[in-house]
Enzyme design. Structure first.
Site, PDB file in Angstrom:
ATOM      1  N   HIS A  95      11.434  94.656 -53.180  1.00 13.72           N
ATOM      2  CA  HIS A  95      11.229  94.609 -51.705  1.00 13.72           C
ATOM      3  C   HIS A  95      12.594  95.310 -51.428  1.00 13.72           C
ATOM      4  CE1 HIS A  95      11.014  93.388 -47.505  1.00 13.72           C
ATOM      5  NE2 HIS A  95      12.055  92.799 -47.569  1.00 13.72           N
ATOM      6  N   LYS A 116      17.327  97.316 -43.387  1.00 10.74           N
ATOM      7  CA  LYS A 116      16.841  98.314 -44.624  1.00 10.74           C
ATOM      8  C   LYS A 116      16.239  99.702 -43.951  1.00 10.74           C
ATOM      9  CE  LYS A 116      14.723  95.266 -47.059  1.00 10.74           C
ATOM     10  NZ  LYS A 116      15.155  94.052 -46.333  1.00 10.74           N
ATOM     11  N   ASP A 134      10.004  99.115 -48.110  1.00 12.02           N
ATOM     12  CA  ASP A 134       9.453  97.852 -48.036  1.00 12.02           C
ATOM     13  C   ASP A 134       9.071  97.297 -49.527  1.00 12.02           C
ATOM     14  OD1 ASP A 134       9.970  96.458 -45.880  1.00 12.02           O
ATOM     15  OD2 ASP A 134       7.749  96.077 -45.445  1.00 12.02           O
ATOM     16  N   ARG A 200      38.008  95.521 -52.983  1.00 12.42           N
ATOM     17  CA  ARG A 200      39.087  96.166 -52.108  1.00 12.42           C
ATOM     18  C   ARG A 200      39.452  97.329 -52.772  1.00 12.42           C
ATOM     19  NH1 ARG A 200      41.017  92.978 -47.781  1.00 12.42           N
ATOM     20  NH2 ARG A 200      42.178  94.903 -47.257  1.00 12.42           N
TER      21      ARG A 200
END
Lengths: 282, 88
Positions: A95, A116, A134, A200
């Site tokens: 998905h 998305k 999808d 980071r």
């Protein structure tokens, strides 16, 4: 006969055909009958050789198919193996939204409703190519390669909440889509939590996720209002390309810093990155 | 506001890994956090800022914490320096 791999496709090339041509009709019939006593998937006759009518007769009786090809055995075997490899490859459904960004296959995952499809649409608008939205079918090709594609039914349709179904191909044209792409990076979208630990520097060992035994680089991307996920996605693709070509920005920065620490530069002489430009007031 | 003076103890100085550990820890607190080395004052939650210090072993830094959780923040960050970021 014990070693006869009857569960395999029987390929008959020049050698086999020449051998058979030296037998009488009765002998050939007996030979075919012995082979067809097993449960054979099919026969393939290569190099444009003529098919023996006796074989067709017996094979038809047993409901076994006989194919003919003009390609020589090596080439025909290559095509068949390639085709069968694709058909029998392990496959899974994911998905997510799958987009080719600057030639890098970015697979967007994350909870339903996180956006998305919207990001995929935004990327398409900026000239990138949608593979599937999808429902992404992922197939493992050989060792270490995953190929992603959409389904025949859905093709390049996508659902945008509030708008309904859209067809990307008719809306943005044929250059906005492609049918399959290697999966190269998973971009996992998630809601921002201030207490979560996000990358980071980027020197940490690369995070990966396992899909059918293949480790795929995995980027966790926290999203919040005002953050341009599309541009960041493009940057992920470009950074992947740079690393692929041997340049790692975090490593380069880390080694410059180590040099500076070794030289023990005091702050007074921390160099501004201007060198010396005389009368440069721009 | 709390002000603390710390010394960089680990041999390699405040290189990339300790810098990342520092900002990640600082990010857990709500308080503002600044680091001063000589006359340069940088935001302790910015990785680029911390790296710009290029603080070698023995460098003295002034830490400033300002906010509702300044006490905890100061304790945690000073501890990191005390431990030499887990390095020699």
């Amino acid at each position: 006969m014990k070693l006869f791999r009857y569960d395999r496709i029987q390929v008959m090339g020049n050698t086999e055909i020449r051998y058979l041509s030296e037998l009488s009709l009765e002998e050939r019939k007996a030979t075919f009958a012995r082979i067809l006593a097993f449960d054979i998937p099919c026969f393939i006759i290569t190099s444009g050789n003529k098919c023996d009518p006796a074989l067709i007769e017996l094979a038809t009786e047993k409901n076994v198919q006989v194919f003919q090809t003009p390609f020589e055995t090596t080439k025909a075997t290559y095509f068949i193996v390639d085709y069968l490899d694709d058909i029998f490859s392990p496959q899974t459904t994911i998905h997510g939204a799958f987009v080719d960004v600057y030639g890098i296959g970015l697979l967007f995952t994350g909870r339903s409703g996180i956006g998305k499809s919207e990001i995929a649409l935004d990327l398409v608008e900026r000239g990138h190519r949608l593979v599937a939205d999808d429902v992404v079918i992922v197939v493992r090709k050989g060792e270490g390669i995953l190929m992603g594609s959409g389904t025949k039914l859905i093709q390049h349709s996508m659902e945008i909440r509030g708008l309904g179904m859209l067809d990307v191909r008719s809306m943005f044209g044929v250059r906005s889509i492609r049918f399959q792409k290697r999966v190269e990076v998973i971009v996992h979208l998630e809601d921002w939590h201030s207490n979560e630990d996000y990358t980071r520097v980027g020197l940490e060992e690369e995070d990966t996720r396992d899909i059918m035994g293949v480790e795929i680089p995995f980027v966790r991307l926290p999203i919040f209002p005002g953050k341009n996920v599309t541009v960041i996605s493009e940057t992920i693709a470009l950074n992947y390309l740079l690393k692929h070509y041997g340049f790692d920005a975090s490593k380069a920065m880390a080694s410059r810093l180590e040099e500076a620490i070794k030289r023990n530069e005091s702050l007074e002489d921390t160099d501004r990155a201007i060198g010396w430009f005389e009368h440069d007031f721009e | 506001m709390i002000k603390k003076e710390v010394t960089v103890k680990n041999r390699a100085g405040l290189h990339t890994r300790p810098a990342a550990a520092l900002v990640k820890n600082a990010a857990r607190f709500k308080s503002n956090f600044f680091i001063t080395k000589n006359n340069m004052r940088i935001n302790g939650k910015s990785i680029i800022g911390v790296m710009t210090l290029a603080a070698a072993q023995g460098t003295v830094l002034t830490l400033e914490f300002d906010g509702e959780d300044e006490e905890e923040a100061a304790r945690a960050i000073v501890q990191l320096f005390e431990d030499g970021f887990g390095e020699e």
